[in-house]
Write a protein that holds these residues in place. Structure first.
Motif, PDB file in Angstrom:
ATOM      1  N   GLU A  62       0.828  -1.205   0.000  1.00 35.92           N
ATOM      2  CA  GLU A  62       0.000   0.000   0.000  1.00 35.92           C
ATOM      3  C   GLU A  62       0.864   1.257   0.000  1.00 35.92           C
ATOM      4  O   GLU A  62       0.537   2.275   0.624  1.00 35.92           O
ATOM      5  N   SER A  63       1.998   1.158  -0.672  1.00 39.30           N
ATOM      6  CA  SER A  63       2.931   2.285  -0.718  1.00 39.30           C
ATOM      7  C   SER A  63       3.931   2.030  -1.836  1.00 39.30           C
ATOM      8  O   SER A  63       4.450   0.903  -1.970  1.00 39.30           O
ATOM      9  N   THR A 109       6.830   3.547  -1.960  1.00 39.95           N
ATOM     10  CA  THR A 109       8.144   3.524  -1.317  1.00 39.95           C
ATOM     11  C   THR A 109       8.430   2.157  -0.687  1.00 39.95           C
ATOM     12  O   THR A 109       9.480   1.552  -0.908  1.00 39.95           O
ATOM     13  N   ARG A 110       7.474   1.658   0.112  1.00 34.63           N
ATOM     14  CA  ARG A 110       7.671   0.346   0.750  1.00 34.63           C
ATOM     15  C   ARG A 110       7.643  -0.764  -0.293  1.00 34.63           C
ATOM     16  O   ARG A 110       8.348  -1.774  -0.163  1.00 34.63           O
ATOM     17  N   GLN A 117      12.364   3.727  -5.824  1.00 32.86           N
ATOM     18  CA  GLN A 117      10.962   4.175  -5.866  1.00 32.86           C
ATOM     19  C   GLN A 117      10.603   4.789  -7.221  1.00 32.86           C
ATOM     20  O   GLN A 117       9.528   4.519  -7.761  1.00 32.86           O
ATOM     21  N   ARG A 160      -3.758   7.698  -5.633  1.00 37.20           N
ATOM     22  CA  ARG A 160      -2.583   8.138  -4.899  1.00 37.20           C
ATOM     23  C   ARG A 160      -2.939   9.275  -3.947  1.00 37.20           C
ATOM     24  O   ARG A 160      -3.713  10.170  -4.296  1.00 37.20           O
ATOM     25  N   ARG A 183      -0.067   9.900   1.922  1.00 37.59           N
ATOM     26  CA  ARG A 183       0.396   8.899   2.881  1.00 37.59           C
ATOM     27  C   ARG A 183       0.484   7.492   2.297  1.00 37.59           C
ATOM     28  O   ARG A 183       1.310   6.712   2.716  1.00 37.59           O
ATOM     29  N   ASN A 184      -0.372   7.140   1.351  1.00 39.32           N
ATOM     30  CA  ASN A 184      -0.324   5.790   0.794  1.00 39.32           C
ATOM     31  C   ASN A 184      -1.007   5.763  -0.570  1.00 39.32           C
ATOM     32  O   ASN A 184      -1.419   6.817  -1.082  1.00 39.32           O
TER      33      ASN A 184
END
Length: 294
Positions: free
Chosen positions: A16-17, A19-20, A29, A50, A53-54
């Motif tokens: 859900e990201s 970046t992660r 990323q 988008r 935060r997520n």
């Protein structure tokens, strides 16, 4: 649509990201974002909503997640299967050394020809040494004598009989006993004898001789059956051999006092290569083990 695009899409969806998801997929990323943007352009739909935060899957994204997991999973399984296909399976077989090598060689040659994906590693040993190889986990199965043995720490708990055979007297074709269908130990008292020192029934035979007070005229002692057969053929002496031992210019006769038979078969357990054992046993059961006696 490329497989790598689907992998990166799944990483972002599950995290859900972006970046992660990039960290999970071991890419930067920006690379993940660019891949997903390209995928959305190809599909003509938005896959994520988008925010700061997520990211959240859109209805189209949720639909693709289901398909992507199946596709990526099937590709991984296909890759694993192909890797296993390129690695030959190994089957370690112990063979009791009182089986004629002609029978063993014929079995191995036929099996290797019909099963090129299996590496068959064979060790010859005595019945006692095969038990040691079993304990040391150096063989997956044994082609040996089936007999009552103490359970102890035995790994091989299963057995299947292949054939039974008696012991017979082997003499040269021109020997005076060659025309006798049945002989007695009394007929052997003055005959030069070749002793097979590794014979599994040697103690039983010695007991019969002792009870009848018969002393054999020992001409040669050997622990190799090919030598014993060569000595018989050369007229050096006669010998007691398993019924399956046959050779040109050698005749075998039944022995009146010997009624015991030896039972030949497979012993095995549930080891790492157990999935290779059953096919080999079934293949071996179709072999003509009695052919040499016909």
């Amino acid at each position: 649509m490329e497989l790598q695009q689907l992998r990166l899409f799944l990483a972002a969806a599950e995290a859900e990201s972006f970046t992660r998801g990039a960290e999970r997929a071991f890419v930067s990323q920006p690379a993940l974002s660019a891949s997903i943007s390209k995928l959305e352009a190809e599909m003509g739909v938005r896959l994520f909503t988008r925010n700061k935060r997520n990211v959240v899957l859109t209805p189209a994204g949720r639909t693709l997640v289901k398909r992507a997991r199946v596709i990526v999973g099937e590709c991984s399984r296909a890759k694993d299967e192909l890797k296993r296909h390129n690695i030959q399976s190994l089957l370690r077989l112990g063979v009791v050394n009182t089986l004629p090598i002609t029978l063993v060689a014929r079995l191995i040659e036929q099996y290797r020809r019909d099963h090129p994906g299996i590496t068959l590693s064979v060790i010859d040993a005595s019945n006692k040494d095969l038990e040691q190889l079993e304990q040391e986990d150096r063989i997956d199965m044994a082609l040996t004598l089936l007999q009552d043995k103490p359970s102890g720490q035995r790994r091989f708990t299963r057995a299947r009989e292949l054939f039974r055979e008696s012991y017979r007297l082997a003499v040269p074709a021109d020997h005076h006993l060659s025309q006798s269908p049945v002989v007695s130990f009394n007929d052997l008292e003055n005959e030069p004898f070749v002793i097979r020192s590794h014979c599994e029934h040697r103690k039983i035979i010695q007991g019969i001789l002792k009870s009848r007070e018969i002393r054999l005229n020992i001409a040669y002692v050997t622990n190799q059956d090919d030598r014993a057969m060569a000595l018989i053929k050369a007229g050096i002496g006669i010998a007691i051999v398993p019924e399956c031992y046959q050779a040109p210019d050698i005749v075998t006769c039944a022995i009146q006092e010997i009624s015991t038979q030896r039972v030949i078969g497979f012993e095995w357990g549930d080891g790492e290569n157990s999935d290779q054992v059953s096919p080999f046993i079934e293949f071996s059961a179709t072999a003509r083990w009695g052919q040499s006696r016909q």
